[in-house]
Write a protein that holds these residues in place. Sequence first.
Motif, PDB file in Angstrom:
ATOM      1  N   TYR A  85       0.840  -1.196   0.000  1.00 43.50           N
ATOM      2  CA  TYR A  85       0.000   0.000   0.000  1.00 43.50           C
ATOM      3  C   TYR A  85       0.876   1.248   0.000  1.00 43.50           C
ATOM      4  O   TYR A  85       1.653   1.463   0.948  1.00 43.50           O
ATOM      5  CB  TYR A  85      -0.909   0.009   1.231  1.00 43.50           C
ATOM      6  CG  TYR A  85      -1.881  -1.159   1.263  1.00 43.50           C
ATOM      7  CD1 TYR A  85      -3.132  -1.069   0.664  1.00 43.50           C
ATOM      8  CD2 TYR A  85      -1.538  -2.362   1.868  1.00 43.50           C
ATOM      9  CE1 TYR A  85      -4.017  -2.133   0.682  1.00 43.50           C
ATOM     10  CE2 TYR A  85      -2.412  -3.443   1.888  1.00 43.50           C
ATOM     11  CZ  TYR A  85      -3.649  -3.317   1.295  1.00 43.50           C
ATOM     12  OH  TYR A  85      -4.513  -4.383   1.304  1.00 43.50           O
ATOM     13  N   LEU A  86       0.738   2.063  -1.022  1.00 43.63           N
ATOM     14  CA  LEU A  86       1.487   3.325  -1.068  1.00 43.63           C
ATOM     15  C   LEU A  86       1.122   4.195   0.136  1.00 43.63           C
ATOM     16  O   LEU A  86       1.953   4.951   0.636  1.00 43.63           O
ATOM     17  CB  LEU A  86       1.171   4.069  -2.363  1.00 43.63           C
ATOM     18  CG  LEU A  86       1.679   3.387  -3.638  1.00 43.63           C
ATOM     19  CD1 LEU A  86       1.180   4.141  -4.872  1.00 43.63           C
ATOM     20  CD2 LEU A  86       3.202   3.300  -3.651  1.00 43.63           C
ATOM     21  N   HIS A  87      -0.130   4.083   0.576  1.00 40.68           N
ATOM     22  CA  HIS A  87      -0.566   4.877   1.735  1.00 40.68           C
ATOM     23  C   HIS A  87       0.328   4.629   2.949  1.00 40.68           C
ATOM     24  O   HIS A  87       0.529   5.539   3.771  1.00 40.68           O
ATOM     25  CB  HIS A  87      -2.020   4.533   2.074  1.00 40.68           C
ATOM     26  CG  HIS A  87      -2.559   5.261   3.257  1.00 40.68           C
ATOM     27  ND1 HIS A  87      -2.639   6.640   3.319  1.00 40.68           N
ATOM     28  CD2 HIS A  87      -3.047   4.815   4.448  1.00 40.68           C
ATOM     29  CE1 HIS A  87      -3.164   7.001   4.480  1.00 40.68           C
ATOM     30  NE2 HIS A  87      -3.413   5.921   5.182  1.00 40.68           N
ATOM     31  N   ASN A  88       0.875   3.432   3.057  1.00 37.63           N
ATOM     32  CA  ASN A  88       1.677   3.106   4.229  1.00 37.63           C
ATOM     33  C   ASN A  88       3.040   3.807   4.222  1.00 37.63           C
ATOM     34  O   ASN A  88       3.728   3.815   5.253  1.00 37.63           O
ATOM     35  CB  ASN A  88       1.819   1.588   4.369  1.00 37.63           C
ATOM     36  CG  ASN A  88       0.489   0.933   4.735  1.00 37.63           C
ATOM     37  OD1 ASN A  88      -0.407   1.593   5.261  1.00 37.63           O
ATOM     38  ND2 ASN A  88       0.361  -0.351   4.456  1.00 37.63           N
ATOM     39  N   THR A 125       3.264   6.835   4.309  1.00 38.83           N
ATOM     40  CA  THR A 125       3.071   8.000   5.194  1.00 38.83           C
ATOM     41  C   THR A 125       3.460   7.684   6.635  1.00 38.83           C
ATOM     42  O   THR A 125       3.402   8.560   7.488  1.00 38.83           O
ATOM     43  CB  THR A 125       1.590   8.440   5.206  1.00 38.83           C
ATOM     44  OG1 THR A 125       0.800   7.347   5.724  1.00 38.83           O
ATOM     45  CG2 THR A 125       1.093   8.769   3.810  1.00 38.83           C
TER      46      THR A 125
END
Lengths: 139, 139, 139
Positions: free
Chosen positions: B79-82, B84
């Motif tokens: 997950y690219l979100h991770n 962050t």
Amino acid sequence: MKSHRKELWFEVPERMGFVNITPDVEGELAASGVQEGLCLVNAMHITASVFINDDERGLHADYKRWLEELAPHAPIENYLHNRTGEDNGDAHCKRQIMGREVVVAVTEGRLDFGPWEQIFYGEFDGRRRKRVLIKIIGD
Amino acid sequence: MKSHRKELWFEVPERMGFVNITPDVEGELAASGVQEGLCLVNAMHITASVFINDDERGLHADYKRWLEELAPHAPIENYLHNRTGEDNGDAHCKRQIMGREVVVAVTEGRLDFGPWEQIFYGEFDGRRRKRVLIKIIGD
Amino acid sequence: MKSHRKELWFEVPERMGFVNITPDVEGELAASGVQEGLCLVNAMHITASVFINDDERGLHADYKRWLEELAPHAPIENYLHNRTGEDNGDAHCKRQIMGREVVVAVTEGRLDFGPWEQIFYGEFDGRRRKRVLIKIIGD
């Protein structure tokens, strides 16, 4: 009871994309004069969504990858719907995952949101003009 | 038109869990004095859901397994979100499957439910304090 | 504020099927006399959905195939819920994908719809009598 109605128009340049429409909804809420009530925001097209989540670029890329895994666009022959001449069978599926609409509480004249809630238009068959409906009712 | 607002707070001790909040919603409906109207119940956080289904232990275990298959927690690098600094990219996906909110009819002062309908808070990134909003409008 | 309530009954002859209920909802809206407001339509059973999409036969076949891929009916032993004596664990999952309810704006006495929006009852555990609730509020 007051009621207020507004359409928003979009033409997303890619097949799939997400647009933060929170400021538009806030503007219509202010125009409505409603202090206590409910605000409905829905896609008026059946290959698009309105949903609430985070305004974070990585997350949006994750959603695109994940939705493509759950309902791949190609091969388009896999969808009987595409025999009608469309190539958007996948978009009708993606929209069901992400949802058609949100209903938001209105409290003291504001969208009654948690810390990270933002409203998005989700497009799954873009490059066409499409609409979102905002309907606000209350006192 | 009457309106009534209440927040419920949760700290689910596991990453994923379901809490039956029907009695809380019924209590707020009684406090509201609304006889005919609508009751909105929504997660105020974007890695959690409010949904209506059965209060059956086996079903809840099935939901956990099924959601983990559709949107696995690990490897978190997927997950690219991770990037962050979070590890909850999967939770943002699971929440979209299960939904943010429910809208329930209020009839003669009661939640207008079928035989097995119960309202749940669905947590997908627990071990944090989070909130649900109840908003009731009507006469 | 006016309010109007109606139940619709169904007995879908297959396990999975979709029924266009838009004319029923329009009839109840006319009976309600509501000009401006909101119309909630929800499944009263937890293995069924109400959703809005296209009335196209190919699409409905695509939905059946796709939902069966995401939450297969068999082997029924894969669902702990089925240890209760049921065989509908999959139906509880499919219903979460397609959703429990829709909320539709009412404007000038009509369902405020985009060009292709139609309301469907979605059955995932048929051959039983089940209900949908229509609740309309407004002025």
